[in-house]
Design a protein around this motif. Structure first.
Motif, mmCIF file in Angstrom:
data_model
loop_
_atom_site.group_PDB
_atom_site.id
_atom_site.type_symbol
_atom_site.label_atom_id
_atom_site.label_comp_id
_atom_site.label_asym_id
_atom_site.label_seq_id
_atom_site.Cartn_x
_atom_site.Cartn_y
_atom_site.Cartn_z
ATOM 1 N N THR A 66 0.847 -1.194 0.000
ATOM 2 C CA THR A 66 0.000 0.000 0.000
ATOM 3 C C THR A 66 0.878 1.237 0.000
ATOM 4 N N LEU A 67 0.824 1.974 -1.097
ATOM 5 C CA LEU A 67 1.627 3.187 -1.231
ATOM 6 C C LEU A 67 1.131 4.283 -0.293
ATOM 7 N N ASP A 68 2.049 5.160 0.136
ATOM 8 C CA ASP A 68 1.658 6.247 1.039
ATOM 9 C C ASP A 68 1.220 7.497 0.283
ATOM 10 N N MET A 69 1.361 7.483 -1.050
ATOM 11 C CA MET A 69 0.984 8.640 -1.853
ATOM 12 C C MET A 69 0.681 8.194 -3.269
ATOM 13 N N LEU A 70 -0.318 8.824 -3.860
ATOM 14 C CA LEU A 70 -0.592 8.657 -5.277
ATOM 15 C C LEU A 70 -0.722 10.041 -5.898
ATOM 16 N N ILE A 71 -0.366 10.146 -7.142
ATOM 17 C CA ILE A 71 -0.445 11.400 -7.892
ATOM 18 C C ILE A 71 -1.841 11.517 -8.487
ATOM 19 N N ILE A 72 -2.374 12.730 -8.489
ATOM 20 C CA ILE A 72 -3.650 13.012 -9.155
ATOM 21 C C ILE A 72 -3.310 13.639 -10.500
ATOM 22 N N GLU A 73 -3.817 13.043 -11.565
ATOM 23 C CA GLU A 73 -3.589 13.626 -12.878
ATOM 24 C C GLU A 73 -4.887 13.698 -13.668
ATOM 25 N N VAL A 74 -4.976 14.702 -14.510
ATOM 26 C CA VAL A 74 -6.094 14.884 -15.416
ATOM 27 C C VAL A 74 -5.494 15.029 -16.807
ATOM 28 N N ASN A 75 -5.886 14.130 -17.716
ATOM 29 C CA ASN A 75 -5.341 14.152 -19.083
ATOM 30 C C ASN A 75 -3.817 14.221 -19.072
ATOM 31 N N SER A 76 -3.200 13.363 -18.269
ATOM 32 C CA SER A 76 -1.738 13.270 -18.127
ATOM 33 C C SER A 76 -1.093 14.522 -17.545
ATOM 34 N N HIS A 77 -1.892 15.383 -16.928
ATOM 35 C CA HIS A 77 -1.390 16.627 -16.316
ATOM 36 C C HIS A 77 -1.410 16.477 -14.789
ATOM 37 N N PHE A 78 -0.252 16.638 -14.145
ATOM 38 C CA PHE A 78 -0.123 16.579 -12.691
ATOM 39 C C PHE A 78 -0.924 17.728 -12.079
ATOM 40 N N ILE A 79 -1.877 17.410 -11.195
ATOM 41 C CA ILE A 79 -2.610 18.490 -10.512
ATOM 42 C C ILE A 79 -2.460 18.430 -8.993
ATOM 43 N N GLY A 80 -2.004 17.295 -8.453
ATOM 44 C CA GLY A 80 -1.872 17.194 -7.012
ATOM 45 C C GLY A 80 -1.544 15.793 -6.562
ATOM 46 N N ALA A 81 -1.829 15.537 -5.280
ATOM 47 C CA ALA A 81 -1.513 14.224 -4.709
ATOM 48 C C ALA A 81 -2.443 13.922 -3.541
ATOM 49 N N VAL A 82 -2.628 12.639 -3.302
ATOM 50 C CA VAL A 82 -3.277 12.153 -2.091
ATOM 51 C C VAL A 82 -2.214 11.431 -1.292
ATOM 52 N N MET A 83 -2.333 11.482 0.022
ATOM 53 C CA MET A 83 -1.293 10.872 0.842
ATOM 54 C C MET A 83 -1.874 10.328 2.156
ATOM 55 N N ALA A 84 -1.060 9.539 2.840
ATOM 56 C CA ALA A 84 -1.438 8.992 4.141
ATOM 57 C C ALA A 84 -0.210 8.945 5.028
ATOM 58 N N TYR A 85 -0.442 9.065 6.315
ATOM 59 C CA TYR A 85 0.655 9.032 7.277
ATOM 60 C C TYR A 85 0.126 8.513 8.616
ATOM 61 N N TRP A 86 1.005 7.868 9.341
ATOM 62 C CA TRP A 86 0.635 7.280 10.630
ATOM 63 C C TRP A 86 0.604 8.325 11.731
ATOM 64 N N ILE A 87 -0.444 8.288 12.524
ATOM 65 C CA ILE A 87 -0.473 8.987 13.805
ATOM 66 C C ILE A 87 0.036 8.014 14.857
ATOM 67 N N ASP A 88 -0.465 6.775 14.794
ATOM 68 C CA ASP A 88 -0.025 5.731 15.718
ATOM 69 C C ASP A 88 -0.182 4.372 15.036
ATOM 70 N N LYS A 89 0.911 3.845 14.540
ATOM 71 C CA LYS A 89 0.885 2.565 13.827
ATOM 72 C C LYS A 89 0.460 1.422 14.751
ATOM 73 N N ASN A 90 0.788 1.542 16.041
ATOM 74 C CA ASN A 90 0.440 0.482 17.000
ATOM 75 C C ASN A 90 -1.059 0.287 17.137
ATOM 76 N N THR A 91 -1.829 1.357 16.895
ATOM 77 C CA THR A 91 -3.280 1.262 17.027
ATOM 78 C C THR A 91 -3.990 1.449 15.686
ATOM 79 N N ASP A 92 -3.236 1.342 14.590
ATOM 80 C CA ASP A 92 -3.795 1.483 13.238
ATOM 81 C C ASP A 92 -4.460 2.839 13.010
ATOM 82 N N TRP A 93 -3.922 3.903 13.580
ATOM 83 C CA TRP A 93 -4.474 5.248 13.415
ATOM 84 C C TRP A 93 -3.747 5.920 12.254
#
Length: 182
Positions: A66-93
């Motif tokens: 599971t990637l921590d980031m994916l690129i958002i593109e429209v018609n092969s044009h970079f417009i942004g990104a979605v991402m995820a990060y751990w607050i607490d991996k021990n509790t799956d947060w």
């Protein structure tokens, strides 16, 4: 290669080339309009381009497969990104986020579609029970996008964020797997 096609956009695995686009929007764009919404209370530490490009890791995972980031593109044009990060991996947060850097794609449903696809990807590729996000009460766009994906407000910390001399609440929202797939 991870690639998720929506009706308006595609989420895809980042490449080394995307580092140049990300660097432009974060450090070279003369307006940096996205920063007005995306955590304007967090100082952006400047990085030299070579340093930024060297640190870029498009293969970073939050969990195996599971990637921590994916690129958002429209018609092969970079417009942004979605991402995820751990607050607490021990509790799956796990917290999630989205940034659409290119203002030409604001207010057109791109943020909602990208964020919905991102949450679905995270639930589909992990066993996580809950996904969350954090923002500030001045970011009405993010709160609306999160609400449309099924997230509910779970916490509000009053006047915890200061933007241009004015205090705003910190807002935490989340969605359970069972709520997302109702």
């Amino acid at each position: 290669m991870t690639r998720i096609k929506g009706s308006k956009l595609t989420l895809r695995k980042a490449t080394q080339q995307d580092a140049y686009d990300m660097y432009y929007w974060k450090f070279e764009d003369p307006v940096k309009e996205a920063k007005e919404w995306n955590g304007p209370y967090i100082p952006e530490t400047f990085h030299e381009k070579e340093e930024f490009l060297k640190a870029w890791d498009p293969d970073e995972e939050i969990m195996p497969g599971t990637l921590d980031m994916l690129i958002i593109e429209v018609n092969s044009h970079f417009i942004g990104a979605v991402m995820a990060y751990w607050i607490d991996k021990n509790t799956d947060w796990l917290e999630t986020g989205i940034v659409i850097y290119d203002p030409q794609y604001w207010n057109g449903g791109y943020g909602y579609e990208a964020y919905y696809l991102w949450l679905d990807y995270l639930f589909q590729t992990t066993g996580l029970h809950r996904l969350g996000m954090s923002t500030w009460s001045g970011n009405h766009r993010m709160m609306r996008v999160a609400e449309k994906t099924g997230m509910i407000e779970e916490a509000r910390i009053r006047q915890a964020r200061q933007v241009e001399g004015k205090y705003y609440d910190a807002v935490k929202m989340g969605v359970l797997r069972s709520e997302f797939y109702q």
